[in-house]
Design a protein around this motif. Structure first.
Motif, mmCIF file in Angstrom:
data_model
loop_
_atom_site.group_PDB
_atom_site.id
_atom_site.type_symbol
_atom_site.label_atom_id
_atom_site.label_comp_id
_atom_site.label_asym_id
_atom_site.label_seq_id
_atom_site.Cartn_x
_atom_site.Cartn_y
_atom_site.Cartn_z
ATOM 1 N N ARG A 1 -15.435 7.495 3.943
ATOM 2 C CA ARG A 1 -16.774 6.990 4.305
ATOM 3 C C ARG A 1 -17.439 7.892 5.346
ATOM 4 N N ASN B 1 -9.902 5.186 3.446
ATOM 5 C CA ASN B 1 -11.269 4.749 3.152
ATOM 6 C C ASN B 1 -12.234 5.092 4.285
ATOM 7 N N SER B 2 -11.801 4.921 5.523
ATOM 8 C CA SER B 2 -12.697 5.248 6.640
ATOM 9 C C SER B 2 -12.944 6.756 6.720
ATOM 10 N N THR C 1 0.793 4.016 -2.941
ATOM 11 C CA THR C 1 0.539 5.421 -2.624
ATOM 12 C C THR C 1 1.661 6.300 -3.161
ATOM 13 N N PHE D 1 -9.655 5.560 -2.832
ATOM 14 C CA PHE D 1 -10.822 4.905 -2.242
ATOM 15 C C PHE D 1 -11.164 3.623 -2.989
ATOM 16 N N TYR D 2 -11.271 3.710 -4.304
ATOM 17 C CA TYR D 2 -11.682 2.540 -5.078
ATOM 18 C C TYR D 2 -10.570 1.505 -5.244
ATOM 19 N N ALA D 3 -9.322 1.929 -5.167
ATOM 20 C CA ALA D 3 -8.216 0.974 -5.236
ATOM 21 C C ALA D 3 -7.943 0.344 -3.870
ATOM 22 N N ASP D 4 -8.632 0.844 -2.851
ATOM 23 C CA ASP D 4 -8.508 0.334 -1.479
ATOM 24 C C ASP D 4 -7.044 0.322 -1.032
ATOM 25 N N ILE D 5 -6.385 1.469 -1.249
ATOM 26 C CA ILE D 5 -4.974 1.586 -0.892
ATOM 27 C C ILE D 5 -4.776 1.604 0.616
ATOM 28 N N SER D 6 -5.660 2.299 1.317
ATOM 29 C CA SER D 6 -5.488 2.443 2.758
ATOM 30 C C SER D 6 -6.829 2.361 3.470
ATOM 31 N N ASN D 7 -6.868 1.570 4.520
ATOM 32 C CA ASN D 7 -8.080 1.490 5.327
ATOM 33 C C ASN D 7 -8.376 2.821 6.006
ATOM 34 N N SER E 1 0.833 -1.211 0.000
ATOM 35 C CA SER E 1 0.000 0.000 0.000
ATOM 36 C C SER E 1 0.867 1.259 0.000
#
Length: 149
Positions: free
Chosen positions: A140, A136-137, A87, A127-133, A83
């Protein structure tokens, strides 16, 4: 650019300092100092101020890669995840795009538009590549707050 690399890899110093191999950090700092002096001596005479910048960035890159290699060999670990690499590559791409894109506006408007574009597109891709939780949080939570208004 050199400080960006130094900031990205600064965790390596902490890993070395808090281990039983803490003395090696001094050796790496000495290597940094000597390489910076030698490169500055060579590059400033040829390229002036740009030579000083390239010398410093090159010295910091070499110093940090040396510490990274030391950690991999000594501790059999890599302090970065995939990740982190994703990034960094994404940010590097945006860094290039920022200088390629030319807008025919006032410089201040240019900066604002480019920053807004980078913020929105980077956030979307991250967000869509889900690089980092964590990212994303945050996104959201922001979407929830916007929807609740």
């Amino acid at each position: 650019l050199g400080k960006l690399v130094d900031m990205l890899m600064s965790v390596n110093s902490q890993i070395i300092i808090y281990s039983k191999h803490y003395r090696f950090n001094l050796y790496f700092l000495l290597i940094l100092g000597v390489s910076n002096l030698v490169l500055n001596y060579i590059l400033i005479s040829k390229y002036g101020l740009i030579g000083a910048a390239v010398a410093t960035a090159s010295s910091l890159l070499f110093y940090n890669l040396l510490k990274l290699f030391f950690i991999q060999v000594t501790f059999k670990m890599h302090p970065f995840s995939t990740s982190t690499i994703k990034t960094f590559m994404l940010l590097l791409g945006y860094f290039g795009l920022y200088y390629i894109i030319e807008l025919p506006f006032n410089p201040f408007v240019n900066i604002a538009l480019k920053c807004f574009f980078i913020l929105v597109s980077y956030s979307t891709i991250a967000f869509y590549a889900d690089i980092s939780n964590d990212i994303n949080s945050i996104i959201r939570n922001f979407i929830k707050k916007v929807k609740n208004r």
